[in-house]
Design an enzyme around this catalytic site. Structure first.
Site, PDB file in Angstrom:
ATOM      1  N   CYS A 130       0.837  -1.200   0.000  1.00 38.43           N
ATOM      2  CA  CYS A 130       0.000   0.000   0.000  1.00 38.43           C
ATOM      3  C   CYS A 130       0.876   1.257   0.000  1.00 38.43           C
ATOM      4  O   CYS A 130       1.658   1.448  -0.928  1.00 38.43           O
ATOM      5  CB  CYS A 130      -0.984  -0.032   1.166  1.00 38.43           C
ATOM      6  N   HIS A 154      -3.874  -4.971  -0.015  1.00 37.71           N
ATOM      7  CA  HIS A 154      -3.459  -5.491   1.298  1.00 37.71           C
ATOM      8  C   HIS A 154      -3.523  -7.015   1.306  1.00 37.71           C
ATOM      9  O   HIS A 154      -4.589  -7.578   1.559  1.00 37.71           O
ATOM     10  CB  HIS A 154      -4.368  -4.934   2.389  1.00 37.71           C
ATOM     11  N   GLU A 175      -2.526  -8.966   3.532  1.00 40.20           N
ATOM     12  CA  GLU A 175      -2.859  -9.426   4.886  1.00 40.20           C
ATOM     13  C   GLU A 175      -4.355  -9.328   5.178  1.00 40.20           C
ATOM     14  O   GLU A 175      -4.821  -9.823   6.199  1.00 40.20           O
ATOM     15  CB  GLU A 175      -2.041  -8.631   5.917  1.00 40.20           C
TER      16      GLU A 175
END
Lengths: 250, 205
Positions: free
Chosen positions: B83, B187, B189
């Site tokens: 990001c 993202h 994650e």
């Protein structure tokens, strides 16, 4: 192209998962961490975790529970329940939430939406609006604290957007927990007066209801009972949406 | 190569979710709070959300900027920017009046051009990522959805060996791989099993 999301909602009362009917009658459904683990394994788009009793009893959603759920969640996580200050928001984000859901505090002090959005970013601030029909069949904003709400529904919806919320969670109290279908008219009237995404909640009884909600203007569909009490999964909703030509993540 | 992952923490945004994902995958990580912490790690993950310019100021003040460049360019350590972390690898970002990034990839960061095409910015949500292969996407089909939250986009000066794109009003850079320098705008994650797979690919490559 961005996808329409299907979002399970996990309601908490303190340390247990519960499910209500019309925001009232409650059933206890056990451990939130187990429930979160199941949704994670189902590869869902997002999860909403709300403590429905926190505001009323002056408490906040349990931080340990949030942290435990977050440790099992590799998708966006929205958390709400009794959050009343920037410090509360900060603490919940530090436990692993990506967004916070505001309800009572937003009604009491709409500027809090703006403060939250400028400090944490609009994408972080979700405002939940509970709607109930009055005796005359008009939509009214339902307040958990029982206080009178000075806004009409559409005025409140526009105010929430103007104050800078990133998303609206639109709950139909009359359909909550009933699994008897959704109020598409409500979704149409609310989503047509704002640009921010509206997450429609309340009453999903079968996968095709999700298609109706999206076609009525919702950006995303959230549900709870149908996933808790039937064999229908978020993916069943998405299959139906995909078959109807709506973009979903598979 | 060993696989101790260093997660750069410059205090912007929530970096815990990246650490949780690495731990969930069964690997160890070290939170790098000062530049010296980078010495003992094998690979770097550079996450971040927030303002480009604010991040550049912190990188300069902490001397993380020179340390990261040294580790990556002289020490040859792989880096994965996530990001804002990916955007900071570029030479320049125009946000808030502009600032110079780390310059590990030739390019600059501008307000997402989708803003001119009538789509809503920030770009938030799940979107398809189309890729041409590379280390990060092993076992991940082109067209797989990842989760994005951003208002700015990376514009590359030249085309690195592998580029991934997504569409939001316009086609834009969702990620790149240039040797041992990697970036993803989304993202991983927060992108469920495919996101975890991408992180595993980075850790294990």
């Amino acid at each position: 192209m961005l996808k329409h999301r299907v979002i399970p909602i996990v309601l908490l009362d303190g340390y247990s998962v519960v499910k209500t009917i019309n925001f009232d009658t409650r059933r206890n459904l056990g451990n939130p961490i187990t429930v979160a683990r199941i949704y994670n394994s189902r590869n869902v788009d997002e999860l909403i975790l709300l403590d429905i009793n926190a505001s009323k009893s002056g408490e906040k959603i349990d931080e340990f529970t949030v942290a435990e759920v977050a440790s099992e969640c590799f998708m966006p996580l929205a958390v709400g329940g009794g959050l009343r200050s920037a410090e509360d928001i900060s603490r919940i984000l530090s436990k692993g939430a990506d967004k916070v859901v505001l309800n009572s505090i937003a009604l009491e002090n709409p500027d809090f939406i703006a403060d939250g959005a400028s400090r944490f970013g609009a994408q972080c601030i979700v405002v939940s609006i509970d709607v109930k029909k009055n005796g005359a069949g008009q939509y009214t904003v339902y307040s958990h604290s029982g206080k009178d709400v000075r806004y009409s529904l559409l005025d409140w919806v526009k105010e929430v957007e103007r104050k800078g919320a990133g998303e609206i969670v639109l709950n139909s109290v009359d359909n909550d927990g009933c699994m008897e279908g959704c109020d598409l008219e409500l979704v149409r009237s609310v989503s047509s007066c704002v640009k921010i995404p509206v997450i429609a909640v309340g009453g999903v009884k079968e996968p095709s209801d999700a298609v109706g909600l999206i076609r009525s203007g919702a950006a995303a569909v959230a549900a709870s009972s149908i996933f808790h009490f039937t064999s229908i999964t978020p993916n069943d909703l998405k299959d139906e949406m995909l078959a109807a030509g709506l973009p979903v993540r598979r | 190569m060993g696989s101790l992952i260093g997660i750069v923490n410059i205090g912007l945004g929530n970096i815990d979710s990246v650490g949780r994902a690495v731990r969930y995958l069964g690997y160890e990580f070290k939170l790098c709070e000062v530049p010296g912490d980078l010495d003992s790690v094998d690979k770097i993950i550079f996450p971040g959300v927030g303002s480009f310019r604010a991040a550049v100021a912190i990188l300069a003040e902490t001397t993380f900027d020179e340390a990261i460049k040294d580790q990556v360019l002289k020490g040859n350590k792989p880096i994965l920017g996530i990001c804002l972390g990916m955007q900071l690898l570029a030479q320049h970002g125009s946000e808030d009046g502009g600032a110079d990034g780390l310059g590990l990839i030739g390019g600059h960061v501008e307000l997402h051009r989708g803003a001119l095409e009538g789509v809503s910015i920030p770009h938030i949500g799940w979107n398809d990522v189309h890729h041409q292969g590379g280390e990060l996407y092993k076992g991940i089909e082109s067209g797989t959805c990842f989760y994005f939250v951003h208002s700015y986009e990376l514009l590359l000066d030249s085309v690195p060996p592998y580029v991934a794109t997504a569409n939001h009003g316009v086609d834009f850079i969702a990620g790149f791989e240039a040797g041992h320098i990697f970036g993803v705008q989304f993202h991983p994650e927060k992108s469920q099993e495919k996101g975890l797979q991408l992180l595993r690919n980075y850790i294990e490559y």
